[in-house]
Design a protein around this motif. Structure first.
Motif: not given
Length: 385
Positions: A337, A364-365, A23, A374-375, A368, A15, A323, A360, A335, A18
């Protein structure tokens, strides 16, 4: 079916794109045993803090019901409150996952959560207090008492009769006193534990410990609970915290069993005006029924606080806090998001914490896997479809 039908790997996902170690959102949004994050609603945090602080500060009993719809954070709030007090040396904390079939199940789960080792330690603590009075030794704690017994400097036969008599006088429950003291005997401690947890033992096993009664109904459960608290206060503890989750499960009981359970808790509260705090988590509609149908019980609680769905600001704080637990940089923001993504998550989840965390984690996955920096709302939309 070929081995290649499933793509199974133990590779860790990276990850770092990010600036995250992992996660941070739970795949199964069930609260951790010791939640690291609590983004709360101030009025709830205040009510929980006041309830807990009253017992810690004054020794007086105070109780609280936390209500909220499914997924709004009742269990999380309860477990977070528990994590704040469970490591204190002056209190004992027991967690009950749900009330089961009646009060005896609540008592059983409470003692079981405290655990064999801790109850045995309390037995040694009481023997230490007795030994300081009736022998020339001065054991400071449970470990010191256990060492003196193992080394033969104090004989159990020398202090046990006095200890049982003293504890019987304190608790007004001789069988409970014998069971606690038998927790230190290697040949009977398992029987004593089974009796104390209301699991039930045979007459022959009770006879070996000179215990005459079975701990097998709600009245005996209330009596044992009160005796245990009295023992703790005698040893200098401030008191006991009981956290009862999913209290709405009592609605599945028949009217007779439900009334018996509520009456037993009411008797427990009435008999323990000091040294005990019970915090319940309950669905609001069930608590409303309890208040309308069982005044004598609900009046004993006195305090209720309601968890509400997350506002926009609460949702942003929640996501930011999760996060933050996995950040590899100094960012305090949301971030990866995007702000518009949070608006969509709030809209679709209607502020339900469990749904927010689930969305969420998946987003995120997904981001990735797709290599997105960004999400975005579009990405979240694909998850929600």
């Amino acid at each position: 079916m070929s081995d290649s039908a499933f793509n199974i790997t133990d590779d860790e996902r990276d990850y770092s794109m990010y600036s995250l170690e992992e996660n941070p959102f739970p795949y199964s949004p069930v609260p951790d045993e010791d939640p690291a994050v609590y983004c709360g609603q101030d009025h709830v945090a205040e009510a929980v803090g006041d309830t807990v602080s009253t017992l810690l500060g004054t020794g007086k009993s105070k109780h609280l019901v936390i209500t909220g719809k499914y997924g709004n954070g009742k269990s999380h709030t309860l477990k977070y409150a528990r994590s704040l007090v469970r490591d204190r040396e002056d209190v004992l904390v027991g967690y009950v996952a749900q009330p089961g079939e009646g009060f005896l199940d609540i008592y059983h789960e409470f003692i079981y959560d405290i655990g064999f080792d801790r109850v045995q330690e309390i037995a040694y603590e009481f023997l230490a207090s007795t030994a300081r009075d009736v022998t020339d030794t001065n054991p400071a704690n449970a470990d010191a008492m256990e060492s003196l017994i193992e080394e033969g400097e104090v004989l159990l036969s020398e202090i046990v009769p006095t200890a049982i008599q003293r504890l019987s006088d304190i608790t007004k429950f001789a069988d409970f006193a014998r069971a606690i003291i038998h927790m230190v005997y290697e040949d009977t401690n398992l029987y004593a534990w089974q009796w104390l947890t209301a699991e039930g033992i045979r007459y022959e096993q009770r006879k070996e410990m000179e215990i005459h009664s079975a701990l097998d109904d709600d009245t005996m459960g209330v009596r044992a609970f009160t005796s245990f608290k009295s023992l703790l206060l005698e040893l200098g503890y401030t008191g006991v915290f009981v956290f009862i989750d999913e209290f709405e499960a009592i609605s599945r009981l028949g009217n007779k069993d439900k009334q018996a359970t509520l009456n037993s808790i009411r008797h427990l509260i009435d008999q323990n005006g000091s040294g005990m705090s019970i915090l319940f988590a309950c669905a609001p509609e069930v608590w409303q029924d309890v208040m309308s149908e069982y005044h004598a019980f609900s009046e004993r609680i006195g305090n209720e606080v309601a968890l509400r769905p997350l506002t926009d600001d609460h949702l942003e704080d929640l996501i930011s806090s999760y996060l933050q637990t996995a950040r590899t940089n100094e960012s305090q923001k949301i971030e990866p998001f995007e702000s518009e993504t949070l608006e969509l998550i709030h809209q679709r989840s209607q502020g339900n914490i469990r749904q927010v965390l689930s969305i969420c984690g998946k987003a995120l996955d997904q981001g990735l896997d797709q290599g997105q920096q960004t999400v975005t709302p579009e990405l979240v939309q694909t998850i929600l479809e």
